[in-house]
Design an enzyme around this catalytic site. Structure first.
Site, PDB file in Angstrom:
ATOM      1  N   ASP A  91       0.873  -1.179   0.000  1.00 35.85           N
ATOM      2  CA  ASP A  91       0.000   0.000   0.000  1.00 35.85           C
ATOM      3  C   ASP A  91       0.909   1.228   0.000  1.00 35.85           C
ATOM      4  O   ASP A  91       2.125   1.111   0.115  1.00 35.85           O
ATOM      5  CB  ASP A  91      -0.971  -0.030   1.185  1.00 35.85           C
ATOM      6  CG  ASP A  91      -0.253   0.045   2.522  1.00 35.85           C
ATOM      7  OD1 ASP A  91       0.982   0.249   2.541  1.00 35.85           O
ATOM      8  OD2 ASP A  91      -0.929  -0.086   3.546  1.00 35.85           O
ATOM      9  N   ASP A 265      -7.865  -7.755   1.099  1.00 37.25           N
ATOM     10  CA  ASP A 265      -6.812  -7.897   2.103  1.00 37.25           C
ATOM     11  C   ASP A 265      -7.408  -7.547   3.455  1.00 37.25           C
ATOM     12  O   ASP A 265      -8.356  -6.760   3.535  1.00 37.25           O
ATOM     13  CB  ASP A 265      -5.643  -6.931   1.839  1.00 37.25           C
ATOM     14  CG  ASP A 265      -5.966  -5.524   2.312  1.00 37.25           C
ATOM     15  OD1 ASP A 265      -6.692  -4.813   1.596  1.00 37.25           O
ATOM     16  OD2 ASP A 265      -5.531  -5.142   3.408  1.00 37.25           O
ATOM     17  N   CYS A 303     -12.095 -28.514   8.496  1.00 35.92           N
ATOM     18  CA  CYS A 303     -10.879 -27.789   8.093  1.00 35.92           C
ATOM     19  C   CYS A 303      -9.744 -28.790   7.930  1.00 35.92           C
ATOM     20  O   CYS A 303      -9.564 -29.691   8.752  1.00 35.92           O
ATOM     21  CB  CYS A 303     -10.518 -26.743   9.152  1.00 35.92           C
ATOM     22  SG  CYS A 303      -8.960 -25.905   8.810  1.00 35.92           S
ATOM     23  N   CYS A 305      -6.501 -28.044   7.867  1.00 36.26           N
ATOM     24  CA  CYS A 305      -5.198 -27.486   8.248  1.00 36.26           C
ATOM     25  C   CYS A 305      -4.466 -28.376   9.252  1.00 36.26           C
ATOM     26  O   CYS A 305      -5.057 -29.243   9.891  1.00 36.26           O
ATOM     27  CB  CYS A 305      -5.355 -26.059   8.777  1.00 36.26           C
ATOM     28  SG  CYS A 305      -5.698 -25.923  10.539  1.00 36.26           S
ATOM     29  N   CYS A 308      -5.916 -28.358  12.856  1.00 35.55           N
ATOM     30  CA  CYS A 308      -7.123 -29.177  13.039  1.00 35.55           C
ATOM     31  C   CYS A 308      -6.813 -30.671  12.919  1.00 35.55           C
ATOM     32  O   CYS A 308      -7.485 -31.494  13.523  1.00 35.55           O
ATOM     33  CB  CYS A 308      -8.201 -28.755  12.045  1.00 35.55           C
ATOM     34  SG  CYS A 308      -8.857 -27.122  12.438  1.00 35.55           S
ATOM     35  N   HIS A 334      -4.400 -21.627  11.779  1.00 35.94           N
ATOM     36  CA  HIS A 334      -5.714 -22.179  11.426  1.00 35.94           C
ATOM     37  C   HIS A 334      -6.559 -21.120  10.706  1.00 35.94           C
ATOM     38  O   HIS A 334      -7.153 -21.402   9.660  1.00 35.94           O
ATOM     39  CB  HIS A 334      -6.472 -22.685  12.658  1.00 35.94           C
ATOM     40  CG  HIS A 334      -7.940 -22.777  12.391  1.00 35.94           C
ATOM     41  ND1 HIS A 334      -8.524 -23.834  11.717  1.00 35.94           N
ATOM     42  CD2 HIS A 334      -8.943 -21.880  12.606  1.00 35.94           C
ATOM     43  CE1 HIS A 334      -9.812 -23.594  11.550  1.00 35.94           C
ATOM     44  NE2 HIS A 334     -10.103 -22.416  12.082  1.00 35.94           N
TER      45      HIS A 334
HETATM   46 ZN   LIG Z   1      -7.933 -25.690  10.846  1.00 32.80          ZN
END
Ligand SMILES: [Zn+2]
Length: 369
Positions: A91, A265, A303, A305, A308, A334
């Site tokens: 920016d 963003d 999820c 990830c 998780c 996460h």
């Molecule tokens: Zn997760």
């Protein structure tokens, strides 16, 4: 370099496609995590690469003051300096500067550094030059961002000044081969000013277009109204990317996607993560709540990830409650992963059907309203 979007699918005002830059490409709609000082808070560059980040945003305000744009340039630019080999966007620094109540005049803004109190002058040309040194793939013009609510004449003056500065920024932009310069549409909550700002900005023929000055205290409906009026009047060139600055909450994203926005963003995933608030398909989960103390469930069973897959809510809650150093890291990891999975779901829904896109929208609205 002018950016073009190769739109693969249109759906209910939304679109998904690929934007080619001189270095590589990115898929839209895209969420860009914010690496304020060249790093996303609590997360390492190799982590967000693994999560599937495509573009990371850096704040010129912070980077020009510490370590300084020249230092970043000496390292080969922001991507190399930060160990991130994907795309970067900076920016102009304007948004941070305007939050410091600076002295604004026709030539630029004067403000005191939050690092050492020194007096600093930022001009449209200076912002371009700083971002050329930072070397991001996409840089933004210096604009005048008004808080909302503001009266019509204040908004008008900010819009006109933004336009005058945009002309100067465009003239000052030299790295046209490998760096894209985006113009920013202002106009506050006035439909007429937004349309006028869009017309003036598009006339200057930028490499891409951003909508600024939203998420500054107005209601969601105001944001939606501004996006609707721009969309209904075909304010943007069809083949160029559109970026809604600073919006990154799940509902805001899908409402904007449905109005033709391609880029987002926000600091939200990592900011919430540091406070133990987790993004899930069922809505926000406050991991500090006692109810999670004995839960062996993952944060979100849908999820994929690493957090998780490996840890229970009970363990994460324990880390957060004991202020373990790993807690903000795991929660941010996460949240950021969930955001990328969410953007992927949006792109898939646009490809699939009207029903899929509307049902995703409804699911998110009921989870996050
Ligand atoms: Zn997760």
């Amino acid at each position: 370099m002018k950016l073009e979007i190769d739109v693969k699918h249109h759906r209910l005002g939304a679109r998904t496609g690929i934007v080619q830059t001189s270095k590589s490409q990115f898929n839209t709609p895209v969420f860009m995590p914010v690496g304020t000082r060249g790093a996303i808070r609590t997360i390492a560059a190799h982590d967000y690469k693994e999560l599937g980040a495509e573009i990371v945003l850096g704040n010129a305000y912070h980077l020009m003051l510490r370590p300084g744009a020249k230092t970043v340039s000496d390292f080969g630019g922001l991507a190399k300096f930060s160990g991130w080999d994907g795309l970067t966007l900076t920016d102009s620094g304007g948004f941070q500067v305007f939050s410091l109540s600076p002295k604004v005049h026709d030539d630029g803004v004067r403000f005191r550094s939050t690092y050492d109190g020194s007096l600093i002058e930022l001009t449209p040309e200076g912002a371009v030059h700083t971002q050329e040194l930072l070397g991001a793939d996409i840089q933004m013009v210096l604009d005048v961002c008004s808080a909302l609510p503001s009266d019509e004449s204040t908004l008008r003056q900010a819009m006109i000044r933004t336009h005058e500065w945009a002309k100067r920024a465009k003239k000052a932009h030299r790295r046209v081969g490998d760096q894209s310069l985006f113009g920013i549409i202002q106009g506050g909550d006035s439909e007429l000013l937004r349309l006028e700002s869009a017309r003036r900005t598009v006339d200057l023929d930028f490499d891409g277009y951003a909508i600024g000055g939203l998420s500054v205290g107005e209601s969601r409906q105001v944001m939606i109204d501004m996006l609707d009026v721009l969309e209904e009047n075909n304010s943007f060139p069809q083949n160029q990317p559109r970026y809604l600055m600073g919006i990154g909450d799940p509902i805001g994203i899908i409402e904007a996607v449905l109005r033709g926005i391609d880029m987002f963003d926000c600091v939200l995933p990592t900011r919430l993560g540091r406070h133990g608030v987790l993004l899930t398909w069922e809505g926000k989960l406050h991991i500090r709540n006692a109810i999670h103390a004995k839960s062996e469930e993952p944060i979100d069973s849908n999820c994929s990830c690493k957090v998780c897959r490996n840890y229970s809510r009970g363990f994460i809650r324990h880390l957060v409650a004991q202020r373990e150093a790993s807690a903000p890291y795991l929660c941010s990891l996460h949240n950021l992963s969930w955001m990328f999975q969410y953007m992927n779901a949006i792109r898939e829904a646009i490809k699939t059907s009207d029903v899929a896109l509307v049902s995703l929208r409804n699911k998110i609205v009921s989870a996050y309203a």
